[in-house]
Scaffold this motif. Structure first.
Motif, PDB file in Angstrom:
ATOM      1  N   VAL A  41     -15.668  11.558   8.121  1.00 23.20           N
ATOM      2  CA  VAL A  41     -15.056  10.234   8.088  1.00 23.20           C
ATOM      3  C   VAL A  41     -15.349   9.608   9.434  1.00 23.20           C
ATOM      4  CG1 VAL A  41     -12.943   8.903   7.767  1.00 23.20           C
ATOM      5  CG2 VAL A  41     -13.242  11.066   6.555  1.00 23.20           C
ATOM      6  N   MET A  50     -17.096   7.139   4.877  1.00 22.56           N
ATOM      7  CA  MET A  50     -16.964   8.564   4.594  1.00 22.56           C
ATOM      8  C   MET A  50     -18.137   9.025   3.762  1.00 22.56           C
ATOM      9  SD  MET A  50     -13.988  10.730   2.671  1.00 22.56           S
ATOM     10  CE  MET A  50     -14.810  11.089   1.132  1.00 22.56           C
ATOM     11  N   VAL A  70      -8.620   4.788   3.969  1.00 20.14           N
ATOM     12  CA  VAL A  70      -8.155   6.010   4.609  1.00 20.14           C
ATOM     13  C   VAL A  70      -7.003   5.636   5.527  1.00 20.14           C
ATOM     14  CG1 VAL A  70     -10.375   7.194   4.460  1.00 20.14           C
ATOM     15  CG2 VAL A  70      -9.822   5.897   6.499  1.00 20.14           C
ATOM     16  N   VAL A 112      -6.455  12.374   9.055  1.00 19.53           N
ATOM     17  CA  VAL A 112      -7.060  11.389   8.174  1.00 19.53           C
ATOM     18  C   VAL A 112      -6.738  11.792   6.742  1.00 19.53           C
ATOM     19  CG1 VAL A 112      -9.228  10.364   7.377  1.00 19.53           C
ATOM     20  CG2 VAL A 112      -8.934  10.923   9.801  1.00 19.53           C
ATOM     21  N   GLU A 113      -6.187  10.848   5.970  1.00 14.95           N
ATOM     22  CA  GLU A 113      -5.853  11.105   4.570  1.00 14.95           C
ATOM     23  C   GLU A 113      -6.428   9.988   3.714  1.00 14.95           C
ATOM     24  OE1 GLU A 113      -1.723  12.664   3.810  1.00 14.95           O
ATOM     25  OE2 GLU A 113      -1.416  11.674   5.741  1.00 14.95           O
ATOM     26  N   ALA A 114      -6.908  10.360   2.542  1.00 14.79           N
ATOM     27  CA  ALA A 114      -7.408   9.365   1.599  1.00 14.79           C
ATOM     28  C   ALA A 114      -7.104   9.835   0.189  1.00 14.79           C
ATOM     29  CB  ALA A 114      -8.907   9.169   1.780  1.00 14.79           C
TER      30      ALA A 114
END
Length: 185
Positions: free
Chosen positions: A96, A125, A141, A152-154
């Protein structure tokens, strides 16, 4: 009159209750394929169209550093290298990227050929999976700070644009969906 008001309040309370059936489009929904597998830090869930989801747990640490793209332009990368256990490959990776070290916040995905092209306030990403490179083409994200580390979260990123980068032969179908949790060390 009191009974009428009480009945009206009761009906309003019932109408405001959440539906008993969860939203089937939520990737963390237990009724969604693969959704019953909760993601932990440093894991990824891929859902190919029309197929069951699968989860990859990263075994290598995730780092966050400034790097240069193939044209020598700087960007900030949060990435991890993994091997899917049921396949024989040399290299799989998730990355990312941001224009600079990200602050906590939400970053829309942009689809760029080179990470040096990422605009400020956006993210890119890509996943190299079984020798094919796939880019996220839509989604967001979320970056947070956890004990001084970048997380980092998606959820539900749309993947596509597979291009062969090694001699392996399996690609994710276009329109695959991806959920990611990356925590830097």
């Amino acid at each position: 009159m009191k009974n009428h008001i009480l009945a009206l309040m009761l009906l309003t309370a019932i109408a405001c209750q959440p539906a008993e059936t969860p939203n089937p489009n939520n990737p963390n929904n237990p009724n969604n394929p693969g959704g019953n597998t909760a993601l932990t830090d440093n894991s990824m869930r891929i859902t190919p169209p029309g197929a069951a989801a699968f989860v990859i747990n990263f075994t290598n640490p995730t780092s966050g550093d400034m790097e240069n793209d193939s044209r020598g332009r700087p960007f900030f990368a949060v990435k991890n290298i993994f091997l899917v256990p049921d396949a024989n490959r040399q290299f799989d990776r998730i990355a990312v990227g941001f224009k600079s070290q990200p602050a906590a916040g939400t970053y829309p995905i942009v689809n760029v050929n080179y990470y040096g092209d990422i605009p400020e306030g956006k993210a890119a990403m890509n996943v190299t999976y079984q020798g094919w490179n796939h880019r996220a083409s839509a989604g967001t994200v979320v970056v947070s700070l956890v004990n001084g580390k970048i997380k980092v979260e998606a959820n539900d990123l749309l993947m596509g644009g597979g291009a062969r980068v090694t001699g392996d032969t399996t690609a994710l179908p276009d329109s695959s969906r991806c959920d990611v949790r990356l925590l830097t060390f």
